[in-house]
Design a protein around this motif. Sequence first.
Motif, mmCIF file in Angstrom:
data_model
loop_
_atom_site.group_PDB
_atom_site.id
_atom_site.type_symbol
_atom_site.label_atom_id
_atom_site.label_comp_id
_atom_site.label_asym_id
_atom_site.label_seq_id
_atom_site.Cartn_x
_atom_site.Cartn_y
_atom_site.Cartn_z
ATOM 1 N N ARG A 75 0.848 -1.194 0.000
ATOM 2 C CA ARG A 75 0.000 0.000 0.000
ATOM 3 C C ARG A 75 0.884 1.245 0.000
ATOM 4 O O ARG A 75 1.854 1.336 0.734
ATOM 5 C CB ARG A 75 -0.899 -0.036 1.235
ATOM 6 N N ARG A 106 -11.689 -8.010 -7.131
ATOM 7 C CA ARG A 106 -12.474 -8.175 -5.909
ATOM 8 C C ARG A 106 -13.126 -9.558 -5.957
ATOM 9 O O ARG A 106 -13.792 -9.891 -6.936
ATOM 10 C CB ARG A 106 -13.569 -7.123 -5.802
ATOM 11 N N PRO A 135 -9.441 -0.658 0.696
ATOM 12 C CA PRO A 135 -8.935 -1.682 1.613
ATOM 13 C C PRO A 135 -9.798 -2.935 1.560
ATOM 14 O O PRO A 135 -10.962 -2.893 1.183
ATOM 15 C CB PRO A 135 -9.016 -1.008 2.985
ATOM 16 N N GLY A 136 -9.187 -4.049 1.926
ATOM 17 C CA GLY A 136 -9.920 -5.312 1.978
ATOM 18 C C GLY A 136 -9.219 -6.408 1.206
ATOM 19 O O GLY A 136 -8.043 -6.307 0.864
ATOM 20 N N GLN A 137 -9.962 -7.482 0.932
ATOM 21 C CA GLN A 137 -9.412 -8.632 0.223
ATOM 22 C C GLN A 137 -9.463 -8.422 -1.282
ATOM 23 O O GLN A 137 -10.453 -7.943 -1.819
ATOM 24 C CB GLN A 137 -10.198 -9.895 0.573
ATOM 25 N N TRP A 138 -8.378 -8.825 -1.932
ATOM 26 C CA TRP A 138 -8.254 -8.745 -3.380
ATOM 27 C C TRP A 138 -7.601 -10.029 -3.873
ATOM 28 O O TRP A 138 -6.872 -10.677 -3.134
ATOM 29 C CB TRP A 138 -7.377 -7.563 -3.799
ATOM 30 N N ASP A 139 -7.837 -10.362 -5.126
ATOM 31 C CA ASP A 139 -7.075 -11.411 -5.799
ATOM 32 C C ASP A 139 -6.086 -10.704 -6.719
ATOM 33 O O ASP A 139 -6.489 -9.929 -7.591
ATOM 34 C CB ASP A 139 -7.979 -12.324 -6.627
ATOM 35 N N ARG A 157 -4.570 -14.508 -3.230
ATOM 36 C CA ARG A 157 -5.414 -13.661 -2.380
ATOM 37 C C ARG A 157 -4.506 -12.777 -1.513
ATOM 38 O O ARG A 157 -3.580 -13.270 -0.875
ATOM 39 C CB ARG A 157 -6.284 -14.556 -1.495
ATOM 40 N N ILE A 159 -4.519 -9.131 1.161
ATOM 41 C CA ILE A 159 -5.325 -8.228 1.983
ATOM 42 C C ILE A 159 -4.588 -6.907 2.060
ATOM 43 O O ILE A 159 -3.424 -6.863 2.484
ATOM 44 C CB ILE A 159 -5.566 -8.806 3.383
ATOM 45 N N ASN A 161 -4.708 -3.135 3.689
ATOM 46 C CA ASN A 161 -5.332 -2.309 4.725
ATOM 47 C C ASN A 161 -5.233 -0.849 4.385
ATOM 48 O O ASN A 161 -4.468 -0.397 3.643
ATOM 49 C CB ASN A 161 -4.673 -2.580 6.079
#
Length: 161
Positions: A75, A106, A135-139, A157, A159, A161
């Motif tokens: 990030r 997503r 933010p969150g889960q991504w592939d 996968r 993550i 933040n």
Amino acid sequence: MASKPLTGTKVFLMLVAFFGLVIGVNVTMMKLAIATLPGTDVDSPYAAGLTYDREISAAQDQAARKWKVNAHIERRNDGGALVQVEARDASGQPIAGLKFGGRLERPTDKRADLAVELSEAGIGVYRGNAASVAPGQWDLVIEGEARGTRVFLSRNRVILN
């Protein structure tokens, strides 16, 4: 105080009001559900089934190459993300001249997918930026091409933040 008698007209109006309310709520919920549904994951299951054997063959070819491809994502302070891919062949030598591309997908909503263009930053090192990554889960999907043919595919996968 005398109460008014319950007549057939009153019962009919109460039934119409009750079922009108139930139908109205159902129509509203249905419209909201359809508006937020991202759609099907695969537009044509038949076409996806036809390409299945080709995908298996490509995966076997990729495994036979024994490449070591490491992807790293971090990030940035501005809300974006930096993606870096390092590719080495079976003997550990950097692989130059490939065209790598990436996608942040997503898992729950394909409409939020982001493409990441990766350019060669050094011998065997490819970098790219994605802007405004929530933010969150991504592939993290990494694809490598050589002479117009896909030679590498990876899905991981992550993550953020």
